[in-house]
Scaffold this motif. Sequence first.
Motif, PDB file in Angstrom:
ATOM      1  N   PRO A  68       0.467  -1.382   0.097  1.00  0.00           N
ATOM      2  CA  PRO A  68      -0.033   0.103  -0.192  1.00  0.00           C
ATOM      3  C   PRO A  68       0.311   1.285   0.438  1.00  0.00           C
ATOM      4  O   PRO A  68       1.568   1.168   0.913  1.00  0.00           O
ATOM      5  CB  PRO A  68      -0.735   0.027   1.248  1.00  0.00           C
ATOM      6  CG  PRO A  68      -0.111  -1.068   2.034  1.00  0.00           C
ATOM      7  CD  PRO A  68       0.888  -1.820   1.446  1.00  0.00           C
ATOM      8  N   ALA A  69       0.388   2.288  -0.568  1.00  0.00           N
ATOM      9  CA  ALA A  69       1.308   3.999  -0.878  1.00  0.00           C
ATOM     10  C   ALA A  69       0.803   4.239   0.174  1.00  0.00           C
ATOM     11  O   ALA A  69      -0.154   4.705   0.903  1.00  0.00           O
ATOM     12  CB  ALA A  69       0.595   4.315  -2.076  1.00  0.00           C
ATOM     13  N   ARG A  70       2.070   4.921   1.284  1.00  0.00           N
ATOM     14  CA  ARG A  70       1.872   5.333   2.019  1.00  0.00           C
ATOM     15  C   ARG A  70       1.568   6.871   1.644  1.00  0.00           C
ATOM     16  O   ARG A  70       1.784   7.363   0.168  1.00  0.00           O
ATOM     17  CB  ARG A  70       3.377   5.751   2.981  1.00  0.00           C
ATOM     18  CG  ARG A  70       4.155   4.646   3.642  1.00  0.00           C
ATOM     19  CD  ARG A  70       5.035   4.549   3.792  1.00  0.00           C
ATOM     20  NE  ARG A  70       5.635   3.629   4.864  1.00  0.00           N
ATOM     21  CZ  ARG A  70       6.979   3.546   5.638  1.00  0.00           C
ATOM     22  NH1 ARG A  70       7.545   4.628   5.346  1.00  0.00           N
ATOM     23  NH2 ARG A  70       7.133   2.502   6.322  1.00  0.00           N
ATOM     24  N   PRO A  71       1.034   7.380   2.936  1.00  0.00           N
ATOM     25  CA  PRO A  71       0.093   8.574   2.916  1.00  0.00           C
ATOM     26  C   PRO A  71       1.643   9.745   3.085  1.00  0.00           C
ATOM     27  O   PRO A  71       2.606   9.411   3.799  1.00  0.00           O
ATOM     28  CB  PRO A  71      -0.695   8.806   3.809  1.00  0.00           C
ATOM     29  CG  PRO A  71      -0.778   8.065   4.450  1.00  0.00           C
ATOM     30  CD  PRO A  71       0.297   6.841   4.114  1.00  0.00           C
ATOM     31  N   GLU A  72       1.530  10.475   2.274  1.00  0.00           N
ATOM     32  CA  GLU A  72       2.859  12.002   2.316  1.00  0.00           C
ATOM     33  C   GLU A  72       3.223  12.399   4.325  1.00  0.00           C
ATOM     34  O   GLU A  72       1.059  12.911   4.152  1.00  0.00           O
ATOM     35  CB  GLU A  72       2.051  12.955   1.463  1.00  0.00           C
ATOM     36  CG  GLU A  72       3.207  13.566   1.199  1.00  0.00           C
ATOM     37  CD  GLU A  72       4.347  13.405   0.333  1.00  0.00           C
ATOM     38  OE1 GLU A  72       5.299  14.621  -0.029  1.00  0.00           O
ATOM     39  OE2 GLU A  72       4.202  12.953  -1.342  1.00  0.00           O
ATOM     40  N   SER A  73       3.815  12.666   4.399  1.00  0.00           N
ATOM     41  CA  SER A  73       3.536  13.014   5.573  1.00  0.00           C
ATOM     42  C   SER A  73       3.684  14.467   5.996  1.00  0.00           C
ATOM     43  O   SER A  73       5.214  14.872   5.068  1.00  0.00           O
ATOM     44  CB  SER A  73       4.642  12.459   7.138  1.00  0.00           C
ATOM     45  OG  SER A  73       4.902  13.067   7.981  1.00  0.00           O
ATOM     46  N   ALA A  74       3.360  15.129   6.849  1.00  0.00           N
ATOM     47  CA  ALA A  74       3.641  16.511   7.010  1.00  0.00           C
ATOM     48  C   ALA A  74       4.575  17.164   8.148  1.00  0.00           C
ATOM     49  O   ALA A  74       4.992  17.740   7.746  1.00  0.00           O
ATOM     50  CB  ALA A  74       1.793  17.438   7.115  1.00  0.00           C
ATOM     51  N   ASP A  75       5.455  15.987   8.326  1.00  0.00           N
ATOM     52  CA  ASP A  75       6.289  16.035   9.517  1.00  0.00           C
ATOM     53  C   ASP A  75       7.570  16.188   8.882  1.00  0.00           C
ATOM     54  O   ASP A  75       7.871  14.660   8.050  1.00  0.00           O
ATOM     55  CB  ASP A  75       6.058  15.145  10.412  1.00  0.00           C
ATOM     56  CG  ASP A  75       7.555  15.081  11.480  1.00  0.00           C
ATOM     57  OD1 ASP A  75       8.064  16.202  11.502  1.00  0.00           O
ATOM     58  OD2 ASP A  75       7.172  14.315  11.926  1.00  0.00           O
ATOM     59  N   ARG A  76       8.227  16.843   9.288  1.00  0.00           N
ATOM     60  CA  ARG A  76       9.668  17.231   7.841  1.00  0.00           C
ATOM     61  C   ARG A  76      11.082  17.258   9.219  1.00  0.00           C
ATOM     62  O   ARG A  76      11.678  18.628   8.855  1.00  0.00           O
ATOM     63  CB  ARG A  76       9.913  18.127   7.000  1.00  0.00           C
ATOM     64  CG  ARG A  76       7.778  18.312   6.162  1.00  0.00           C
ATOM     65  CD  ARG A  76       8.632  18.732   4.896  1.00  0.00           C
ATOM     66  NE  ARG A  76       7.726  19.020   4.081  1.00  0.00           N
ATOM     67  CZ  ARG A  76       7.159  17.859   3.138  1.00  0.00           C
ATOM     68  NH1 ARG A  76       8.159  17.331   2.903  1.00  0.00           N
ATOM     69  NH2 ARG A  76       6.322  18.405   2.128  1.00  0.00           N
ATOM     70  N   GLY A  77      10.485  16.764  10.186  1.00  0.00           N
ATOM     71  CA  GLY A  77      11.430  16.923  11.284  1.00  0.00           C
ATOM     72  C   GLY A  77      11.420  18.048  12.176  1.00  0.00           C
ATOM     73  O   GLY A  77      12.858  18.665  12.657  1.00  0.00           O
ATOM     74  N   GLY A  78      10.947  19.345  12.037  1.00  0.00           N
ATOM     75  CA  GLY A  78      10.771  20.676  12.801  1.00  0.00           C
ATOM     76  C   GLY A  78      11.121  20.340  13.782  1.00  0.00           C
ATOM     77  O   GLY A  78      11.670  20.702  14.680  1.00  0.00           O
ATOM     78  N   ALA A  79      10.406  19.418  14.421  1.00  0.00           N
ATOM     79  CA  ALA A  79      10.473  18.917  16.516  1.00  0.00           C
ATOM     80  C   ALA A  79      12.127  18.549  17.116  1.00  0.00           C
ATOM     81  O   ALA A  79      12.634  18.792  18.215  1.00  0.00           O
ATOM     82  CB  ALA A  79       9.861  17.703  16.857  1.00  0.00           C
ATOM     83  N   THR A  80      12.795  18.188  15.702  1.00  0.00           N
ATOM     84  CA  THR A  80      13.962  17.675  15.757  1.00  0.00           C
ATOM     85  C   THR A  80      14.989  18.802  15.974  1.00  0.00           C
ATOM     86  O   THR A  80      15.755  19.469  17.124  1.00  0.00           O
ATOM     87  CB  THR A  80      14.499  16.241  14.574  1.00  0.00           C
ATOM     88  OG1 THR A  80      13.446  15.712  14.701  1.00  0.00           O
ATOM     89  CG2 THR A  80      15.709  16.275  15.413  1.00  0.00           C
ATOM     90  N   VAL A  81      14.506  19.677  15.477  1.00  0.00           N
ATOM     91  CA  VAL A  81      15.292  21.218  15.255  1.00  0.00           C
ATOM     92  C   VAL A  81      14.947  22.068  16.621  1.00  0.00           C
ATOM     93  O   VAL A  81      16.112  22.420  16.798  1.00  0.00           O
ATOM     94  CB  VAL A  81      14.844  21.991  13.734  1.00  0.00           C
ATOM     95  CG1 VAL A  81      15.741  23.081  13.827  1.00  0.00           C
ATOM     96  CG2 VAL A  81      15.529  20.879  12.859  1.00  0.00           C
ATOM     97  N   CYS A  82      14.034  22.253  16.663  1.00  0.00           N
ATOM     98  CA  CYS A  82      13.119  22.766  18.000  1.00  0.00           C
ATOM     99  C   CYS A  82      14.423  22.301  19.427  1.00  0.00           C
ATOM    100  O   CYS A  82      14.518  22.479  20.317  1.00  0.00           O
ATOM    101  CB  CYS A  82      11.919  22.410  18.220  1.00  0.00           C
ATOM    102  SG  CYS A  82      11.212  23.818  16.830  1.00  0.00           S
ATOM    103  N   LEU A  83      14.139  20.857  19.173  1.00  0.00           N
ATOM    104  CA  LEU A  83      14.740  20.519  20.309  1.00  0.00           C
ATOM    105  C   LEU A  83      16.045  20.380  20.301  1.00  0.00           C
ATOM    106  O   LEU A  83      16.661  20.693  21.243  1.00  0.00           O
ATOM    107  CB  LEU A  83      14.334  18.426  20.450  1.00  0.00           C
ATOM    108  CG  LEU A  83      14.629  17.707  21.614  1.00  0.00           C
ATOM    109  CD1 LEU A  83      14.497  18.395  22.461  1.00  0.00           C
ATOM    110  CD2 LEU A  83      14.899  16.099  21.688  1.00  0.00           C
ATOM    111  N   LEU A  84      16.561  20.580  19.166  1.00  0.00           N
ATOM    112  CA  LEU A  84      17.965  20.531  19.048  1.00  0.00           C
ATOM    113  C   LEU A  84      18.289  21.917  19.725  1.00  0.00           C
ATOM    114  O   LEU A  84      19.544  22.562  20.105  1.00  0.00           O
ATOM    115  CB  LEU A  84      19.147  20.507  17.843  1.00  0.00           C
ATOM    116  CG  LEU A  84      19.366  18.960  17.412  1.00  0.00           C
ATOM    117  CD1 LEU A  84      19.710  19.275  16.120  1.00  0.00           C
ATOM    118  CD2 LEU A  84      19.883  18.605  18.582  1.00  0.00           C
TER     119      LEU A  84
END
Length: 121
Positions: free
Chosen positions: A3-19
């Motif tokens: 099955p095709a995965r739905p496109e995710s809106a998560d692009r790693g923004g939380a990781t950058v904020c945590l850093l």
Amino acid sequence: MTPARPESADRGGATVCLLVVGLVFVLVGVFGAAIGTARTARHQARVGADFAALAGAGRALDGDGVACAEAAELARANRSRLTGCLLDGLDVLVTVEVPVTPLPGFRRVATATSRAGPIRD
């Protein structure tokens, strides 16, 4: 067929904020430690000056050379360096300095002055 995965809106923004938050905590900790180091050096300079002045005042009757030599010896014993010594009657006025490196590559000197002599009414 997978099955095709739905496109995710998560692009790693939380990781950058945590850093960024982690970096802020590290910087605050480093500057807090630097302030603590500078304050400790200031207290060490005050103690060195007080003890050196008391030692010099104890030998004030022997002249300024002997009094200042005694003050310098006690300042060295307290990991400080005597930079000034003045005998005024029976009072001894000394200035000492303590080297401090609060941050790598940032050398400063903590300075303190103290006076000791007989009690006056």
